[in-house]
Motif scaffolding. Structure first.
Motif, PDB file in Angstrom:
ATOM      1  N   TYR A   1       0.725  -1.223   0.044  1.00 29.21           N
ATOM      2  CA  TYR A   1       0.038  -0.030  -0.035  1.00 29.21           C
ATOM      3  C   TYR A   1       0.903   1.349   0.059  1.00 29.21           C
ATOM      4  CZ  TYR A   1      -4.322  -2.917   1.138  1.00 29.21           C
ATOM      5  OH  TYR A   1      -5.056  -3.888   1.454  1.00 29.21           O
ATOM      6  N   VAL A   2       0.298   2.324  -0.497  1.00 33.13           N
ATOM      7  CA  VAL A   2       0.814   3.760  -0.482  1.00 33.13           C
ATOM      8  C   VAL A   2       0.320   4.839   0.253  1.00 33.13           C
ATOM      9  CG1 VAL A   2       2.467   3.284  -2.572  1.00 33.13           C
ATOM     10  CG2 VAL A   2       0.030   4.151  -2.743  1.00 33.13           C
ATOM     11  N   ARG A   3       0.630   5.623   0.691  1.00 40.37           N
ATOM     12  CA  ARG A   3       0.303   6.627   1.562  1.00 40.37           C
ATOM     13  C   ARG A   3       1.041   8.140   1.010  1.00 40.37           C
ATOM     14  NH1 ARG A   3       0.393   1.299   4.414  1.00 40.37           N
ATOM     15  NH2 ARG A   3      -1.070   1.377   5.953  1.00 40.37           N
ATOM     16  N   GLU A   4      -0.135   9.186   1.032  1.00 38.39           N
ATOM     17  CA  GLU A   4       0.529  10.360   0.609  1.00 38.39           C
ATOM     18  C   GLU A   4       1.426  10.725   1.914  1.00 38.39           C
ATOM     19  OE1 GLU A   4       0.759  12.247  -2.107  1.00 38.39           O
ATOM     20  OE2 GLU A   4       0.126  10.432  -2.937  1.00 38.39           O
ATOM     21  N   PRO A   5       2.484  11.832   1.634  1.00 36.58           N
ATOM     22  CA  PRO A   5       3.173  12.366   2.737  1.00 36.58           C
ATOM     23  C   PRO A   5       2.117  13.355   3.482  1.00 36.58           C
ATOM     24  CG  PRO A   5       4.650  12.446   0.808  1.00 36.58           C
ATOM     25  CD  PRO A   5       2.953  12.071   0.450  1.00 36.58           C
ATOM     26  N   MET A   6       2.387  13.164   4.906  1.00 31.32           N
ATOM     27  CA  MET A   6       1.651  13.882   5.672  1.00 31.32           C
ATOM     28  C   MET A   6       2.010  15.377   5.884  1.00 31.32           C
ATOM     29  SD  MET A   6       1.235  11.135   8.877  1.00 31.32           S
ATOM     30  CE  MET A   6      -0.045  12.007   9.735  1.00 31.32           C
ATOM     31  N   GLU A   7       1.059  16.108   6.182  1.00 28.61           N
ATOM     32  CA  GLU A   7       1.201  17.595   6.340  1.00 28.61           C
ATOM     33  C   GLU A   7       1.967  17.976   7.576  1.00 28.61           C
ATOM     34  OE1 GLU A   7      -2.245  19.974   5.708  1.00 28.61           O
ATOM     35  OE2 GLU A   7      -2.525  19.286   3.764  1.00 28.61           O
ATOM     36  N   ARG A   8       1.628  17.348   8.741  1.00 31.64           N
ATOM     37  CA  ARG A   8       2.169  17.313   9.883  1.00 31.64           C
ATOM     38  C   ARG A   8       2.202  15.968  10.786  1.00 31.64           C
ATOM     39  NH1 ARG A   8      -1.406  18.854  14.405  1.00 31.64           N
ATOM     40  NH2 ARG A   8      -3.452  18.760  13.742  1.00 31.64           N
ATOM     41  N   TRP A   9       3.169  15.992  11.835  1.00 38.30           N
ATOM     42  CA  TRP A   9       3.485  14.715  12.508  1.00 38.30           C
ATOM     43  C   TRP A   9       3.360  14.924  13.985  1.00 38.30           C
ATOM     44  CZ3 TRP A   9       9.054  13.668  10.218  1.00 38.30           C
ATOM     45  CH2 TRP A   9       9.104  13.196   9.122  1.00 38.30           C
ATOM     46  N   SER A  10       2.993  16.047  14.423  1.00 36.82           N
ATOM     47  CA  SER A  10       2.959  16.541  15.888  1.00 36.82           C
ATOM     48  C   SER A  10       1.720  17.242  16.235  1.00 36.82           C
ATOM     49  CB  SER A  10       4.187  17.129  16.387  1.00 36.82           C
ATOM     50  OG  SER A  10       5.250  16.717  15.828  1.00 36.82           O
ATOM     51  N   GLU A  11       1.482  17.009  17.650  1.00 35.71           N
ATOM     52  CA  GLU A  11       0.230  17.621  18.275  1.00 35.71           C
ATOM     53  C   GLU A  11       0.775  17.617  19.743  1.00 35.71           C
ATOM     54  OE1 GLU A  11      -3.149  19.673  18.702  1.00 35.71           O
ATOM     55  OE2 GLU A  11      -2.711  18.597  16.678  1.00 35.71           O
ATOM     56  N   GLY A  12       0.863  19.209  20.214  1.00 30.13           N
ATOM     57  CA  GLY A  12       1.200  19.186  21.530  1.00 30.13           C
ATOM     58  C   GLY A  12       2.567  18.804  21.840  1.00 30.13           C
ATOM     59  N   HIS A  13       2.641  17.742  22.795  1.00 30.87           N
ATOM     60  CA  HIS A  13       3.840  17.017  23.075  1.00 30.87           C
ATOM     61  C   HIS A  13       3.945  15.735  22.568  1.00 30.87           C
ATOM     62  CE1 HIS A  13       5.315  19.921  26.422  1.00 30.87           C
ATOM     63  NE2 HIS A  13       4.794  20.735  25.856  1.00 30.87           N
ATOM     64  N   VAL A  14       3.365  15.356  21.482  1.00 29.57           N
ATOM     65  CA  VAL A  14       3.331  14.104  20.879  1.00 29.57           C
ATOM     66  C   VAL A  14       3.748  14.283  19.338  1.00 29.57           C
ATOM     67  CG1 VAL A  14       2.049  12.125  20.478  1.00 29.57           C
ATOM     68  CG2 VAL A  14       1.536  13.392  22.494  1.00 29.57           C
ATOM     69  N   THR A  15       4.665  13.423  18.750  1.00 33.81           N
ATOM     70  CA  THR A  15       5.049  13.174  17.597  1.00 33.81           C
ATOM     71  C   THR A  15       5.213  11.878  17.267  1.00 33.81           C
ATOM     72  OG1 THR A  15       6.603  14.357  15.993  1.00 33.81           O
ATOM     73  CG2 THR A  15       7.512  13.199  17.855  1.00 33.81           C
ATOM     74  N   ILE A  16       5.570  11.759  15.926  1.00 31.87           N
ATOM     75  CA  ILE A  16       5.629  10.242  15.391  1.00 31.87           C
ATOM     76  C   ILE A  16       7.027  10.228  14.673  1.00 31.87           C
ATOM     77  CG2 ILE A  16       3.077   9.668  15.444  1.00 31.87           C
ATOM     78  CD1 ILE A  16       2.753  10.572  12.759  1.00 31.87           C
ATOM     79  N   LEU A  17       7.625   9.114  14.060  1.00 32.95           N
ATOM     80  CA  LEU A  17       8.414   8.905  13.506  1.00 32.95           C
ATOM     81  C   LEU A  17       8.490   7.578  12.698  1.00 32.95           C
ATOM     82  CD1 LEU A  17      10.617   6.584  14.778  1.00 32.95           C
ATOM     83  CD2 LEU A  17      11.356   8.498  16.187  1.00 32.95           C
ATOM     84  N   GLY A  18       9.399   7.442  11.718  1.00 28.22           N
ATOM     85  CA  GLY A  18       9.464   5.999  10.939  1.00 28.22           C
ATOM     86  C   GLY A  18       8.111   5.853  10.193  1.00 28.22           C
ATOM     87  N   ASP A  19       7.755   4.453  10.039  1.00 29.32           N
ATOM     88  CA  ASP A  19       6.803   4.083   9.414  1.00 29.32           C
ATOM     89  C   ASP A  19       5.316   4.638   9.716  1.00 29.32           C
ATOM     90  OD1 ASP A  19       7.987   2.652   7.631  1.00 29.32           O
ATOM     91  OD2 ASP A  19       7.608   0.827   8.424  1.00 29.32           O
ATOM     92  N   ALA A  20       5.298   5.158  11.101  1.00 27.66           N
ATOM     93  CA  ALA A  20       4.110   5.934  11.655  1.00 27.66           C
ATOM     94  C   ALA A  20       3.911   7.340  10.985  1.00 27.66           C
ATOM     95  CB  ALA A  20       4.140   6.098  13.139  1.00 27.66           C
ATOM     96  N   ALA A  21       5.128   7.743  10.569  1.00 25.97           N
ATOM     97  CA  ALA A  21       5.110   9.184   9.999  1.00 25.97           C
ATOM     98  C   ALA A  21       4.823   9.022   8.589  1.00 25.97           C
ATOM     99  CB  ALA A  21       6.027   9.958  10.618  1.00 25.97           C
ATOM    100  N   HIS A  22       5.674   8.324   7.816  1.00 25.12           N
ATOM    101  CA  HIS A  22       5.766   8.091   6.536  1.00 25.12           C
ATOM    102  C   HIS A  22       6.038   6.807   5.766  1.00 25.12           C
ATOM    103  CE1 HIS A  22       9.988   7.913   7.965  1.00 25.12           C
ATOM    104  NE2 HIS A  22      10.018   9.027   8.417  1.00 25.12           N
ATOM    105  N   PRO A  23       5.179   5.911   5.976  1.00 22.43           N
ATOM    106  CA  PRO A  23       5.177   4.513   5.256  1.00 22.43           C
ATOM    107  C   PRO A  23       5.504   4.643   3.990  1.00 22.43           C
ATOM    108  CG  PRO A  23       2.899   5.153   6.018  1.00 22.43           C
ATOM    109  CD  PRO A  23       3.708   6.332   6.438  1.00 22.43           C
ATOM    110  N   MET A  24       6.200   4.010   3.376  1.00 20.30           N
ATOM    111  CA  MET A  24       6.551   3.807   2.051  1.00 20.30           C
ATOM    112  C   MET A  24       6.834   2.604   1.664  1.00 20.30           C
ATOM    113  SD  MET A  24      10.489   5.299   2.609  1.00 20.30           S
ATOM    114  CE  MET A  24      10.170   6.752   3.465  1.00 20.30           C
ATOM    115  N   VAL A  25       6.480   2.142   0.406  1.00 22.31           N
ATOM    116  CA  VAL A  25       6.732   0.825  -0.424  1.00 22.31           C
ATOM    117  C   VAL A  25       8.339   0.852  -0.324  1.00 22.31           C
ATOM    118  CG1 VAL A  25       4.748   0.788  -1.851  1.00 22.31           C
ATOM    119  CG2 VAL A  25       6.816   2.126  -2.716  1.00 22.31           C
ATOM    120  N   PRO A  26       8.670  -0.398  -0.633  1.00 18.40           N
ATOM    121  CA  PRO A  26      10.511  -0.611  -0.121  1.00 18.40           C
ATOM    122  C   PRO A  26      11.282  -0.584  -1.375  1.00 18.40           C
ATOM    123  CG  PRO A  26       9.034  -2.643  -0.218  1.00 18.40           C
ATOM    124  CD  PRO A  26       7.916  -1.629  -0.430  1.00 18.40           C
TER     125      PRO A  26
END
Length: 375
Positions: A274-299
């Motif tokens: 599956y593919v996802r479009e890049p997200m406009e933002r990753w954070s809210e308050g004191h919470v953020t995401i990284l890796g596949d949670a933020a930018h899942p990509m085909v391999p």
């Protein structure tokens, strides 16, 4: 600086790297991992020089080199004739040019090396996250009904991230129409196949059909990753069993070297892509995401784990001197430093034309997560 208590949801590659880097920066980082123990599941992780350089600085590079393979080249070959359409020197040449080689390693070996850099108290196994509440004092909720109050929360919980869902709702992945197969065979089972010390991508008649082969475990094993169009399979998981006979039939017209490798397979896993479009933002308050949670990509650029490692390092640098009231600004700097690069890799992976012919890999392999500007 103020010592922050940071919860990291997910004990994969990105989460463990973030914990190591944040603890070295003086913060208290705790990893919440849903598994009851770290198992040797999955097969490969392809660590290109940009990731190996970051891992060296985290202090795990020497341990990784004990079990990893070190591909001599990155080759592109034509599916039927075997013609080499691009040949990029790696190994010593990459180390001289980029400051680190490419390493291909079993995921279990990488996780074990990262886990060993952390005290046992920094990893809480059997802690499955159900969601988070953002804000100045974020709260992590677990499936057993318990919760944890923290200063910062990082979602490193993969493609189906509970943290991302809590912040931004369900994502809407698009099925590519492709399925992938993964298998590992002993090198001794395919003595007639050439170039097994190289990372080789066999390009099919269309970019949708391909077979990637590279060494694992000091060159004693060979990893195989293959993709093909197929509409009838929609499951997205790296551990679901596939059909070896189906795998061989799909690539029955490929070069004899490919067919020999597939003939040696006794098991295979299968997953929809599956593919996802890049997200406009990753954070809210004191919470953020990284890796596949933020930018899942085909391999197709083999950069998923590498981007998570880069994220972890850059995020730790942004939080290194942050006090409690400075966290949102630190997370904003992290996003600013990482969003464009990861979006470029996401889109490049989706296009699936990376190094098909002669090309410049410097923009990927030459990136330095420890030195990139954080303005």
């Amino acid at each position: 600086m103020t010592k922050l208590r940071i919860g990291i949801c997910g004990g994969g590659v990105g989460g463990l790297c973030a914990a190591i880097a944040l603890r070295e920066a003086g913060h208290e980082a705790i990893v919440f991992e849903q598994a009851k123990q770290f198992l040797r599941i999955g097969a490969d992780v392809n660590l290109t020089p940009n990731a190996v350089r970051a891992l060296d600085r985290l202090g795990v590079g020497d341990v990784l080199r004990e079990t990893a393979a070190r591909p001599t080249h990155r080759l592109s070959r034509t599916w039927d004739s075997g013609e080499i359409t691009s040949k990029l020197p790696m190994s010593d040449a990459a180390e001289e040019k980029y400051g680190a080689p490419q390493l291909t390693i079993h995921r279990g070996d990488l996780l074990r090396a990262l886990e060993a850099k952390l005290p046992a108290s920094a990893i809480r196994l059997g802690s499955k996250v159900s969601g988070v509440e953002a804000g100045e004092q974020p709260v992590v909720h677990f499936e057993d009904g318990s919760s944890e109050h923290l200063d910062v929360v990082i979602g490193a919980d993969g493609i189906h991230s509970a943290v991302r869902r809590s912040l931004f709702g369900d994502d809407s992945p698009e099925f590519t129409g492709l399925v992938s197969y993964r298998a590992v065979v002993p090198r001794s089972a395919v003595p007639e196949v050439e170039n097994l010390d190289a990372f080789t991508k066999w390009w099919g008649e269309t970019a949708d059909s391909q077979v990637v082969v590279f060494p694992l475990t000091r060159g004693e094993e060979v990893f195989i990753f293959a993709t093909t169009p197929q509409e009838g399979w929609r499951e997205e998981s790296w551990t679901l069993p596939g059909d070896v006979d189906e795998l061989r039939d799909v690539y029955k017209d490929f070069h004899p070297d490919v067919r020999a490798l597939l003939a040696a397979c006794d098991s295979v896993t299968k997953s929809a892509l599956y593919v996802r479009e890049p997200m406009e933002r990753w954070s809210e308050g004191h919470v953020t995401i990284l890796g596949d949670a933020a930018h899942p990509m085909v391999p197709f650029m083999a950069q998923g784990a590498c981007m998570a490692i880069e994220d972890a390092v850059v995020l730790s640098r942004c939080l290194a001197e942050a006090g409690g009231d400075e966290v949102p600004a630190a997370l904003a700097r992290y996003e600013q430093a990482r969003r464009e690069r990861t979006a470029q890799v996401q889109r490049g992976s989706r296009a699936n034309n990376w190094l098909k012919g002669e090309g410049n890999a410097d923009w990927v392999y030459g990136y330095d997560a420890w030195g990139v500007a954080l303005d």
